[in-house]
Motif scaffolding. Sequence first.
Motif, short mmCIF file in Angstrom:
data_model
loop_
_atom_site.label_atom_id
_atom_site.label_comp_id
_atom_site.label_asym_id
_atom_site.label_seq_id
_atom_site.Cartn_x
_atom_site.Cartn_y
_atom_site.Cartn_z
N UNK A 210 0.51 -1.00 0.32
CA UNK A 210 -0.32 0.08 0.21
C UNK A 210 0.98 1.14 0.26
N UNK A 211 2.48 1.21 0.33
CA UNK A 211 2.81 2.45 0.01
C UNK A 211 3.02 3.13 -1.37
N UNK A 212 2.96 2.53 -2.24
CA UNK A 212 3.05 2.75 -3.28
C UNK A 212 1.70 2.86 -3.80
N UNK A 213 1.73 4.01 -5.12
CA UNK A 213 0.52 4.61 -5.90
C UNK A 213 0.67 3.66 -6.61
N UNK A 214 -0.74 2.66 -7.00
CA UNK A 214 -0.28 1.93 -8.05
C UNK A 214 -1.83 2.29 -9.32
N UNK A 215 -0.59 2.34 -10.23
CA UNK A 215 -1.03 3.39 -11.82
C UNK A 215 -0.89 1.35 -12.50
N UNK A 216 -2.24 1.49 -13.45
CA UNK A 216 -2.92 0.93 -14.87
C UNK A 216 -2.82 1.40 -15.74
N UNK A 217 -1.64 0.80 -16.61
CA UNK A 217 -0.84 0.69 -18.17
C UNK A 217 -1.13 0.11 -19.09
N UNK A 218 -1.48 1.13 -19.91
CA UNK A 218 -2.03 0.17 -21.64
C UNK A 218 -4.03 -0.67 -21.50
N UNK A 219 -3.42 -0.13 -22.47
CA UNK A 219 -4.85 -0.79 -23.06
C UNK A 219 -6.18 -0.22 -22.41
N UNK A 220 -6.04 0.79 -21.95
CA UNK A 220 -7.14 1.61 -20.82
C UNK A 220 -8.61 1.99 -22.16
N UNK A 221 -9.33 1.96 -22.47
CA UNK A 221 -9.91 2.74 -23.00
C UNK A 221 -11.87 3.00 -22.30
N UNK A 222 -12.24 2.54 -21.58
CA UNK A 222 -13.38 2.93 -21.08
C UNK A 222 -13.20 3.29 -20.23
N UNK A 223 -14.58 4.55 -19.51
CA UNK A 223 -13.97 4.67 -18.48
C UNK A 223 -14.82 3.78 -17.11
N UNK A 224 -15.54 3.15 -17.42
CA UNK A 224 -15.88 2.22 -16.94
C UNK A 224 -14.48 1.39 -16.19
#
Length: 266
Positions: A210-224
């Motif tokens: 939890x001490x790290x900010x989690x970031x999701x990368x690539x393949x995201x095209x839907x706000x949902x």
Amino acid sequence: MNILDQIIAHKREEVAQRKSLYPVKLLEQSTFFKGKPVSLKKYIRREDKVGVIAEFKRQSPSKGVINSAAKVEKTTIGYMQAGASGLSVLTDTKYFGGKNEDLITARSFNFCPILRKDFIIDEYQIIEAKSIGADVILLIAAALSPEEVKSLGAFAQNLGLEVLLEVHDKAELERSINPHIDLLGVNNRNLFTFETTVQTSKDLAELIPDEFVKVSESGISDPAVVVDLMKHGYEGFLIGEHFMTKGSPEKACRDFVRKVQGLINR
């Protein structure tokens, strides 16, 4: 040799050449080098933002030319006006069509945090990143040994820069995680097949401290999808292709951010 191996081999040659052309002492004289970096972690966690890191990317090895007409100044200013939490600017030339001048331009017109998106393998590139106005550097676990991730991360933090570590699977995460990281990014794109699935981010979410900010990368095209990933603890979302394939990337970003906000407030 896979595409990452090819890129890293070329990057070693490129860095050696740049060292001879632009010595460290010259880089340290840059006006940006003396500036105080802006925290991407803080911007991502701002209550008026939704964590979108908007990327300026002209091309990629998997997609070829994505958008050769977009202008750095207009696009990056537009991204920030659209409500992005930060910018990501590609500076690799051979494979992504970027250049250091793109980041310098983005820095000249924006006060927000900027990630230098490149293949960092040498301390020289970290000094270079600060000299062109970057606030955050990317370290790719698949391209570096655990020792290199740790030493390069420590070097960057000593310069005041934040570090985004990118992993693709559980093995990379477990061997590369260390205290000299600020943000932990999960790349949803398979390096070998180029297929993307956000399930990768979901599968690794609980393994990221939890001490790290989690970031999701690539393949995201839907706000949902962003709202769904938030339930798994993700706070940052690196999005480039989805915006850059549009005629107006900054408008695409604005529409996306508004839709995310709308879903959150429902």
